[in-house]
Design a protein around this motif. Structure first.
Motif, PDB file in Angstrom:
ATOM      1  N   SER A 134      -1.459   2.649  10.726  1.00 54.06           N
ATOM      2  CA  SER A 134      -1.928   1.822   9.662  1.00 54.06           C
ATOM      3  C   SER A 134      -0.484   1.194   9.112  1.00 54.06           C
ATOM      4  N   ARG A 135       0.523   1.892   9.225  1.00 57.31           N
ATOM      5  CA  ARG A 135       1.654   1.296   8.631  1.00 57.31           C
ATOM      6  C   ARG A 135       1.811   0.990   7.097  1.00 57.31           C
ATOM      7  N   PRO A 136       1.397   1.934   6.348  1.00 57.76           N
ATOM      8  CA  PRO A 136       1.540   1.744   4.881  1.00 57.76           C
ATOM      9  C   PRO A 136       2.961   1.239   4.323  1.00 57.76           C
ATOM     10  N   ASP A 137       3.124   0.669   3.318  1.00 52.37           N
ATOM     11  CA  ASP A 137       4.357   0.346   2.799  1.00 52.37           C
ATOM     12  C   ASP A 137       5.414   1.621   2.139  1.00 52.37           C
ATOM     13  N   ASP A 138       4.598   2.517   2.025  1.00 48.38           N
ATOM     14  CA  ASP A 138       5.104   3.589   1.345  1.00 48.38           C
ATOM     15  C   ASP A 138       4.178   4.784   1.453  1.00 48.38           C
ATOM     16  N   VAL A 150       0.881  -1.134   0.038  1.00 49.08           N
ATOM     17  CA  VAL A 150      -0.192   0.070   0.006  1.00 49.08           C
ATOM     18  C   VAL A 150       0.961   1.293   0.033  1.00 49.08           C
ATOM     19  N   LYS A 151       0.496   2.164  -0.915  1.00 50.40           N
ATOM     20  CA  LYS A 151       1.028   3.435  -1.095  1.00 50.40           C
ATOM     21  C   LYS A 151       0.105   4.548  -0.627  1.00 50.40           C
ATOM     22  N   PHE A 207       8.729   9.310   7.759  1.00 50.73           N
ATOM     23  CA  PHE A 207       8.077   8.172   7.386  1.00 50.73           C
ATOM     24  C   PHE A 207       8.577   7.332   6.027  1.00 50.73           C
ATOM     25  N   LYS A 208       9.452   8.389   5.414  1.00 47.42           N
ATOM     26  CA  LYS A 208       9.986   7.666   4.085  1.00 47.42           C
ATOM     27  C   LYS A 208      11.103   6.648   4.326  1.00 47.42           C
ATOM     28  N   GLN A 209      11.357   6.774   5.614  1.00 46.17           N
ATOM     29  CA  GLN A 209      12.427   5.624   6.034  1.00 46.17           C
ATOM     30  C   GLN A 209      11.727   4.447   6.327  1.00 46.17           C
ATOM     31  N   ALA A 210      12.138   3.436   5.428  1.00 45.71           N
ATOM     32  CA  ALA A 210      11.280   2.206   5.324  1.00 45.71           C
ATOM     33  C   ALA A 210      11.054   1.212   6.569  1.00 45.71           C
ATOM     34  N   ALA A 211      11.977   1.561   7.365  1.00 45.47           N
ATOM     35  CA  ALA A 211      12.073   0.819   8.635  1.00 45.47           C
ATOM     36  C   ALA A 211      11.077   1.181   9.557  1.00 45.47           C
TER      37      ALA A 211
END
Length: 401
Positions: free
Chosen positions: A326-330, A300-301, A394-398
Protein backbone atom coordinates in the motif's frame (compact mmCIF):
# COMPACT_ATOMS: atom_id res chain seq x y z
CA UNK A 1 -10.28 33.79 44.12
CA UNK A 2 -11.97 31.68 41.43
CA UNK A 3 -15.18 29.71 41.75
CA UNK A 4 -13.49 26.62 40.31
CA UNK A 5 -10.03 25.58 39.15
CA UNK A 6 -9.39 23.02 36.43
CA UNK A 7 -6.11 21.12 36.33
CA UNK A 8 -4.84 19.51 33.11
CA UNK A 9 -2.16 16.96 34.14
CA UNK A 10 1.08 16.48 32.30
CA UNK A 11 1.31 13.73 29.68
CA UNK A 12 5.04 13.06 29.25
CA UNK A 13 4.44 10.03 27.02
CA UNK A 14 3.26 12.30 24.19
CA UNK A 15 5.76 13.11 21.46
CA UNK A 16 4.61 16.75 21.53
CA UNK A 17 2.92 17.73 24.77
CA UNK A 18 2.26 21.20 23.41
CA UNK A 19 0.52 20.36 20.16
CA UNK A 20 -3.10 20.95 21.20
CA UNK A 21 -4.94 22.28 24.25
CA UNK A 22 -7.49 20.20 26.16
CA UNK A 23 -10.78 21.08 24.45
CA UNK A 24 -12.87 19.25 27.06
CA UNK A 25 -11.82 21.65 29.79
CA UNK A 26 -12.18 24.64 27.48
CA UNK A 27 -15.78 23.69 26.69
CA UNK A 28 -16.57 23.62 30.41
CA UNK A 29 -14.83 26.96 30.91
CA UNK A 30 -17.11 28.62 28.36
CA UNK A 31 -20.25 27.13 29.95
CA UNK A 32 -19.26 28.41 33.38
CA UNK A 33 -18.26 31.88 32.19
CA UNK A 34 -21.59 32.29 30.40
CA UNK A 35 -23.35 32.14 33.76
CA UNK A 36 -20.72 34.37 35.37
CA UNK A 37 -18.63 31.89 37.31
CA UNK A 38 -14.92 32.66 37.49
CA UNK A 39 -12.58 29.94 36.29
CA UNK A 40 -8.87 29.19 36.68
CA UNK A 41 -7.33 26.77 34.17
CA UNK A 42 -4.02 25.27 35.30
CA UNK A 43 -2.38 23.76 32.24
CA UNK A 44 0.45 21.39 33.22
CA UNK A 45 0.85 19.61 29.89
CA UNK A 46 4.42 20.83 29.59
CA UNK A 47 5.37 19.18 32.89
CA UNK A 48 5.28 22.28 35.09
CA UNK A 49 4.89 22.15 38.87
CA UNK A 50 1.45 22.81 40.33
CA UNK A 51 1.08 26.56 41.04
CA UNK A 52 -1.25 28.12 43.57
CA UNK A 53 -4.81 26.88 43.23
CA UNK A 54 -7.21 29.79 43.63
CA UNK A 55 -10.44 27.99 44.54
CA UNK A 56 -11.85 25.41 46.93
CA UNK A 57 -13.42 23.43 44.08
CA UNK A 58 -10.91 21.70 41.83
CA UNK A 59 -11.57 19.61 38.73
CA UNK A 60 -8.89 17.28 37.39
CA UNK A 61 -9.41 15.87 33.88
CA UNK A 62 -7.79 12.52 33.09
CA UNK A 63 -7.37 9.95 30.38
CA UNK A 64 -6.41 6.47 31.57
CA UNK A 65 -2.67 7.06 30.96
CA UNK A 66 -2.77 10.34 32.93
CA UNK A 67 -4.82 8.87 35.81
CA UNK A 68 -1.76 8.15 38.01
CA UNK A 69 -0.60 11.75 37.61
CA UNK A 70 -4.13 12.99 38.31
CA UNK A 71 -4.23 10.93 41.51
CA UNK A 72 -0.88 12.40 42.53
CA UNK A 73 -2.18 15.93 41.92
CA UNK A 74 -5.24 15.11 44.03
CA UNK A 75 -2.97 14.34 46.99
CA UNK A 76 -0.99 17.53 46.44
CA UNK A 77 -4.14 19.66 46.33
CA UNK A 78 -5.48 18.00 49.49
CA UNK A 79 -2.14 18.43 51.29
CA UNK A 80 -2.26 22.16 50.60
CA UNK A 81 -5.94 22.53 51.47
CA UNK A 82 -7.57 19.53 53.19
CA UNK A 83 -10.99 21.16 52.82
CA UNK A 84 -10.88 21.46 49.06
CA UNK A 85 -13.48 19.58 47.00
CA UNK A 86 -11.71 17.70 44.21
CA UNK A 87 -13.68 16.34 41.26
CA UNK A 88 -12.50 13.78 38.69
CA UNK A 89 -13.55 14.21 35.08
CA UNK A 90 -12.53 13.23 31.58
CA UNK A 91 -12.42 9.86 29.79
CA UNK A 92 -11.00 7.82 32.67
CA UNK A 93 -13.60 9.13 35.11
CA UNK A 94 -16.30 8.10 32.65
CA UNK A 95 -15.11 4.53 32.08
CA UNK A 96 -13.66 3.87 35.56
CA UNK A 97 -15.44 6.00 38.16
CA UNK A 98 -14.61 3.47 40.92
CA UNK A 99 -10.89 3.99 40.28
CA UNK A 100 -11.37 7.68 40.95
CA UNK A 101 -13.41 7.22 44.11
CA UNK A 102 -10.94 4.66 45.43
CA UNK A 103 -8.11 7.13 44.78
CA UNK A 104 -9.81 9.65 47.05
CA UNK A 105 -11.65 12.01 44.70
CA UNK A 106 -14.63 13.60 46.39
CA UNK A 107 -16.78 13.42 43.28
CA UNK A 108 -16.72 11.95 39.78
CA UNK A 109 -18.35 13.34 36.66
CA UNK A 110 -19.34 10.52 34.31
CA UNK A 111 -20.05 11.37 30.67
CA UNK A 112 -20.47 14.85 29.31
CA UNK A 113 -19.54 17.63 31.69
CA UNK A 114 -21.30 20.71 30.35
CA UNK A 115 -24.41 20.21 32.51
CA UNK A 116 -22.74 18.33 35.35
CA UNK A 117 -20.19 21.06 36.01
CA UNK A 118 -22.95 23.53 36.80
CA UNK A 119 -24.22 21.17 39.50
CA UNK A 120 -20.70 20.92 40.91
CA UNK A 121 -20.26 24.68 41.33
CA UNK A 122 -23.80 24.98 42.70
CA UNK A 123 -22.89 22.68 45.57
CA UNK A 124 -24.13 19.23 44.54
CA UNK A 125 -22.32 16.66 46.70
CA UNK A 126 -23.37 13.42 44.98
CA UNK A 127 -20.36 11.11 44.70
CA UNK A 128 -21.15 10.48 41.03
CA UNK A 129 -22.85 12.96 38.71
CA UNK A 130 -24.06 11.77 35.33
CA UNK A 131 -26.28 14.03 33.29
CA UNK A 132 -28.29 13.01 30.18
CA UNK A 133 -26.44 13.30 26.90
CA UNK A 134 -26.86 16.59 25.06
CA UNK A 135 -28.74 15.78 21.88
CA UNK A 136 -28.23 19.13 20.17
CA UNK A 137 -24.48 19.69 20.05
CA UNK A 138 -25.06 23.08 18.41
CA UNK A 139 -26.43 24.25 21.77
CA UNK A 140 -22.98 23.87 23.34
CA UNK A 141 -20.89 27.07 23.17
CA UNK A 142 -17.48 26.96 21.51
CA UNK A 143 -14.46 26.08 23.67
CA UNK A 144 -12.82 29.03 25.40
CA UNK A 145 -9.36 28.96 23.87
CA UNK A 146 -8.57 32.24 25.63
CA UNK A 147 -8.52 30.35 28.95
CA UNK A 148 -5.06 28.96 28.14
CA UNK A 149 -2.00 30.54 26.61
CA UNK A 150 -2.41 29.38 23.01
CA UNK A 151 1.02 30.77 22.15
CA UNK A 152 2.47 27.86 24.15
CA UNK A 153 0.93 25.44 21.68
CA UNK A 154 2.63 24.89 18.36
CA UNK A 155 1.33 22.63 15.62
CA UNK A 156 1.80 22.86 11.89
CA UNK A 157 -0.07 20.86 9.29
CA UNK A 158 2.17 20.60 6.24
CA UNK A 159 3.63 24.04 6.72
CA UNK A 160 0.68 26.11 7.97
CA UNK A 161 -0.25 27.08 11.53
CA UNK A 162 -2.99 24.72 12.65
CA UNK A 163 -5.11 23.70 15.62
CA UNK A 164 -7.77 21.10 16.25
CA UNK A 165 -11.55 20.89 16.31
CA UNK A 166 -14.11 18.24 17.21
CA UNK A 167 -17.36 18.26 15.22
CA UNK A 168 -19.08 15.16 16.64
CA UNK A 169 -19.25 12.95 19.70
CA UNK A 170 -19.23 9.19 19.42
CA UNK A 171 -18.61 6.53 16.78
CA UNK A 172 -21.09 4.27 14.94
CA UNK A 173 -18.71 1.28 15.10
CA UNK A 174 -17.76 -0.92 18.03
CA UNK A 175 -14.26 -2.30 17.46
CA UNK A 176 -13.41 -4.68 20.28
CA UNK A 177 -10.20 -2.92 21.32
CA UNK A 178 -11.70 0.57 21.43
CA UNK A 179 -12.95 2.29 24.56
CA UNK A 180 -16.52 3.44 23.90
CA UNK A 181 -16.56 6.46 26.16
CA UNK A 182 -19.90 7.60 24.74
CA UNK A 183 -22.42 4.85 25.47
CA UNK A 184 -24.84 6.53 23.10
CA UNK A 185 -25.43 6.85 19.35
CA UNK A 186 -23.05 9.39 17.80
CA UNK A 187 -24.16 13.00 17.52
CA UNK A 188 -23.02 15.60 15.04
CA UNK A 189 -22.73 19.37 15.01
CA UNK A 190 -24.42 21.15 12.14
CA UNK A 191 -22.35 22.53 9.27
CA UNK A 192 -23.13 26.17 10.10
CA UNK A 193 -22.08 25.65 13.72
CA UNK A 194 -18.74 24.13 12.66
CA UNK A 195 -18.15 26.86 10.09
CA UNK A 196 -18.82 29.55 12.71
CA UNK A 197 -16.12 28.11 14.99
CA UNK A 198 -13.63 27.77 12.15
CA UNK A 199 -14.26 31.43 11.31
CA UNK A 200 -13.06 32.35 14.79
CA UNK A 201 -9.95 30.26 14.27
CA UNK A 202 -9.31 32.03 10.98
CA UNK A 203 -9.50 35.39 12.78
CA UNK A 204 -6.94 34.06 15.28
CA UNK A 205 -4.48 33.37 12.48
CA UNK A 206 -4.96 29.66 11.93
CA UNK A 207 -4.95 28.35 8.37
CA UNK A 208 -4.96 24.63 9.09
CA UNK A 209 -7.46 22.46 10.97
CA UNK A 210 -6.87 18.98 12.34
CA UNK A 211 -10.18 17.19 12.87
CA UNK A 212 -10.18 14.99 15.97
CA UNK A 213 -13.55 13.33 15.47
CA UNK A 214 -13.49 9.57 16.05
CA UNK A 215 -14.56 9.06 12.44
CA UNK A 216 -15.05 11.85 9.91
CA UNK A 217 -17.04 11.44 6.66
CA UNK A 218 -19.99 9.62 8.27
CA UNK A 219 -22.17 12.69 7.60
CA UNK A 220 -21.02 13.21 4.03
CA UNK A 221 -23.51 15.88 2.96
CA UNK A 222 -22.71 17.92 6.08
CA UNK A 223 -18.99 17.45 5.59
CA UNK A 224 -19.16 18.60 1.97
CA UNK A 225 -20.71 21.89 3.08
CA UNK A 226 -18.02 22.38 5.72
CA UNK A 227 -15.14 21.59 3.40
CA UNK A 228 -16.46 23.82 0.60
CA UNK A 229 -16.55 26.68 3.07
CA UNK A 230 -13.02 25.96 4.24
CA UNK A 231 -11.86 25.87 0.64
CA UNK A 232 -13.30 29.36 0.14
CA UNK A 233 -11.56 30.63 3.30
CA UNK A 234 -8.23 29.11 2.30
CA UNK A 235 -8.00 26.46 5.03
CA UNK A 236 -6.15 23.20 4.63
CA UNK A 237 -7.21 20.31 6.80
CA UNK A 238 -6.47 16.75 7.88
CA UNK A 239 -8.88 14.17 9.28
CA UNK A 240 -9.25 10.68 10.74
CA UNK A 241 -11.55 8.14 9.12
CA UNK A 242 -12.10 4.52 8.10
CA UNK A 243 -11.43 2.77 4.80
CA UNK A 244 -15.10 2.00 4.18
CA UNK A 245 -15.86 5.74 4.12
CA UNK A 246 -13.37 6.46 1.33
CA UNK A 247 -14.14 6.20 -2.40
CA UNK A 248 -12.34 7.64 -5.43
CA UNK A 249 -15.06 10.29 -5.76
CA UNK A 250 -14.80 11.31 -2.12
CA UNK A 251 -11.01 11.36 -2.28
CA UNK A 252 -11.09 13.73 -5.25
CA UNK A 253 -13.51 16.01 -3.42
CA UNK A 254 -11.32 16.06 -0.33
CA UNK A 255 -8.27 16.95 -2.41
CA UNK A 256 -10.14 19.68 -4.25
CA UNK A 257 -11.26 21.33 -1.01
CA UNK A 258 -7.87 21.38 0.71
CA UNK A 259 -7.49 18.06 2.50
CA UNK A 260 -3.77 17.45 2.89
CA UNK A 261 -3.67 14.23 4.89
CA UNK A 262 -5.98 11.43 6.01
CA UNK A 263 -5.26 9.15 8.94
CA UNK A 264 -6.83 5.70 8.53
CA UNK A 265 -6.97 3.18 11.34
CA UNK A 266 -5.87 0.11 9.38
CA UNK A 267 -5.01 -1.79 12.61
CA UNK A 268 -3.71 -4.94 10.86
CA UNK A 269 -2.83 -6.32 7.44
CA UNK A 270 -4.48 -9.62 8.37
CA UNK A 271 -8.14 -10.23 7.55
CA UNK A 272 -8.26 -12.75 10.38
CA UNK A 273 -7.26 -10.10 12.91
CA UNK A 274 -9.71 -7.57 11.47
CA UNK A 275 -12.51 -10.10 11.96
CA UNK A 276 -11.31 -10.84 15.50
CA UNK A 277 -11.63 -7.17 16.46
CA UNK A 278 -14.94 -6.62 14.65
CA UNK A 279 -13.39 -3.86 12.57
CA UNK A 280 -15.79 -4.39 9.65
CA UNK A 281 -13.11 -3.57 7.12
CA UNK A 282 -10.84 -5.85 5.11
CA UNK A 283 -7.35 -5.90 3.65
CA UNK A 284 -8.71 -5.25 0.14
CA UNK A 285 -10.91 -2.42 1.38
CA UNK A 286 -7.94 -0.78 3.10
CA UNK A 287 -5.77 -1.12 0.00
CA UNK A 288 -8.43 0.49 -2.16
CA UNK A 289 -8.88 3.39 0.24
CA UNK A 290 -5.18 4.19 0.35
CA UNK A 291 -4.93 3.97 -3.43
CA UNK A 292 -7.93 6.28 -3.90
CA UNK A 293 -6.37 8.89 -1.62
CA UNK A 294 -2.97 8.60 -3.28
CA UNK A 295 -4.52 8.89 -6.74
CA UNK A 296 -6.14 12.14 -5.58
CA UNK A 297 -2.80 13.46 -4.28
CA UNK A 298 -3.59 13.16 -0.56
CA UNK A 299 -1.05 11.95 1.96
CA UNK A 300 -2.04 8.89 3.97
CA UNK A 301 -0.97 8.08 7.51
CA UNK A 302 -1.83 4.49 8.38
CA UNK A 303 -2.30 3.39 11.98
CA UNK A 304 -1.54 -0.14 13.12
CA UNK A 305 -2.01 -1.87 16.48
CA UNK A 306 0.32 -4.73 17.38
CA UNK A 307 -0.91 -7.36 19.81
CA UNK A 308 -4.57 -7.54 18.83
CA UNK A 309 -6.47 -10.75 19.67
CA UNK A 310 -4.99 -13.68 17.75
CA UNK A 311 -1.76 -11.89 16.79
CA UNK A 312 0.97 -14.30 15.69
CA UNK A 313 4.01 -14.35 13.43
CA UNK A 314 1.83 -14.77 10.33
CA UNK A 315 -0.38 -11.77 11.11
CA UNK A 316 2.72 -9.67 11.74
CA UNK A 317 4.04 -10.73 8.31
CA UNK A 318 0.62 -9.90 6.81
CA UNK A 319 0.89 -6.38 8.23
CA UNK A 320 4.39 -6.01 6.85
CA UNK A 321 3.39 -7.11 3.35
CA UNK A 322 0.33 -4.85 3.49
CA UNK A 323 2.56 -1.83 4.11
CA UNK A 324 4.91 -2.90 1.33
CA UNK A 325 1.98 -3.06 -1.08
CA UNK A 326 0.00 0.00 0.00
CA UNK A 327 2.96 2.37 0.57
CA UNK A 328 1.36 4.87 2.96
CA UNK A 329 3.21 8.15 3.39
CA UNK A 330 3.54 7.68 7.13
CA UNK A 331 2.83 4.94 9.64
CA UNK A 332 1.97 4.74 13.30
CA UNK A 333 2.56 1.55 15.32
CA UNK A 334 0.95 1.17 18.73
CA UNK A 335 1.02 -1.71 21.18
CA UNK A 336 -2.44 -2.79 22.25
CA UNK A 337 -3.32 -1.53 25.70
CA UNK A 338 -6.60 -2.91 27.01
CA UNK A 339 -8.66 0.01 28.24
CA UNK A 340 -11.63 -0.03 30.58
CA UNK A 341 -14.85 0.38 28.66
CA UNK A 342 -13.68 -1.66 25.66
CA UNK A 343 -15.43 -4.91 24.64
CA UNK A 344 -12.17 -6.78 25.31
CA UNK A 345 -12.06 -5.52 28.90
CA UNK A 346 -15.76 -6.17 29.42
CA UNK A 347 -15.63 -9.75 28.08
CA UNK A 348 -12.04 -11.00 28.46
CA UNK A 349 -12.87 -14.68 27.99
CA UNK A 350 -13.96 -14.10 24.41
CA UNK A 351 -10.53 -12.97 23.19
CA UNK A 352 -7.14 -14.59 22.70
CA UNK A 353 -5.31 -12.24 25.03
CA UNK A 354 -3.64 -12.06 28.40
CA UNK A 355 -3.10 -8.66 29.93
CA UNK A 356 -2.51 -6.81 33.13
CA UNK A 357 -4.53 -3.83 34.22
CA UNK A 358 -2.42 -0.83 33.42
CA UNK A 359 -2.45 2.90 32.90
CA UNK A 360 0.31 2.78 30.32
CA UNK A 361 -0.18 4.87 27.18
CA UNK A 362 -1.13 3.02 24.01
CA UNK A 363 1.17 5.26 22.01
CA UNK A 364 3.86 7.77 22.71
CA UNK A 365 7.64 8.08 22.72
CA UNK A 366 9.39 5.34 20.73
CA UNK A 367 11.64 3.21 22.90
CA UNK A 368 9.52 3.79 26.00
CA UNK A 369 6.62 1.46 25.27
CA UNK A 370 5.70 -0.89 28.11
CA UNK A 371 4.14 -4.14 26.85
CA UNK A 372 1.21 -5.29 28.96
CA UNK A 373 -0.45 -7.89 26.73
CA UNK A 374 0.31 -11.31 25.25
CA UNK A 375 -1.49 -13.64 22.87
CA UNK A 376 -1.42 -17.44 22.88
CA UNK A 377 1.32 -17.36 20.21
CA UNK A 378 3.41 -14.30 21.12
CA UNK A 379 4.49 -13.07 24.54
CA UNK A 380 4.74 -9.42 25.52
CA UNK A 381 8.45 -9.13 24.72
CA UNK A 382 7.93 -10.66 21.27
CA UNK A 383 5.08 -8.25 20.54
CA UNK A 384 7.16 -5.28 21.60
CA UNK A 385 10.04 -6.50 19.42
CA UNK A 386 7.70 -6.84 16.43
CA UNK A 387 6.34 -3.31 16.95
CA UNK A 388 9.83 -1.86 17.22
CA UNK A 389 11.05 -3.77 14.17
CA UNK A 390 8.16 -2.54 12.02
CA UNK A 391 8.67 1.02 13.15
CA UNK A 392 12.40 0.91 12.50
CA UNK A 393 11.81 -0.33 8.97
CA UNK A 394 8.82 1.68 7.84
CA UNK A 395 9.37 4.99 9.60
CA UNK A 396 12.16 5.56 7.09
CA UNK A 397 10.38 7.63 4.46
CA UNK A 398 12.41 6.17 1.62
CA UNK A 399 10.75 2.82 2.20
CA UNK A 400 7.29 4.32 1.92
CA UNK A 401 5.64 6.04 -1.02
Amino acid sequence: MSDISFIIPSAPFLLNTRAFPNLGVLYLTTVLKQVRYSVQVIDLLGGEALPEVSSGIVGITMTSPTFPEGARLLKEVKARDPGSWVVAGGPHATVSPKDCLDAGFDQVVVGEGERAILKVVQGNKDRIIQEPYIQNLDSIPFPDRSAVDMSRYSYESLGVRATHMITSRGCPWACSFCCRMWDHPPRYRGARNVIAESGLLYDQGYRGISLFDDEMLVQWSRDQEIFRNWQAQGFTYRLLTRANLISPERARFLAETGCQEVFIGIESGSDRILINIDKKTSRVMNLKAIKALHDAGIRVKAGFVIGLPGEDEQSIRDTETFIEESRPDDVDFSLLTVMAGSPIADNPGAYDLKWEKTYEAYKGTPGKYVPTIATSKLNSKELLAARDRLEHRFKQAALLR
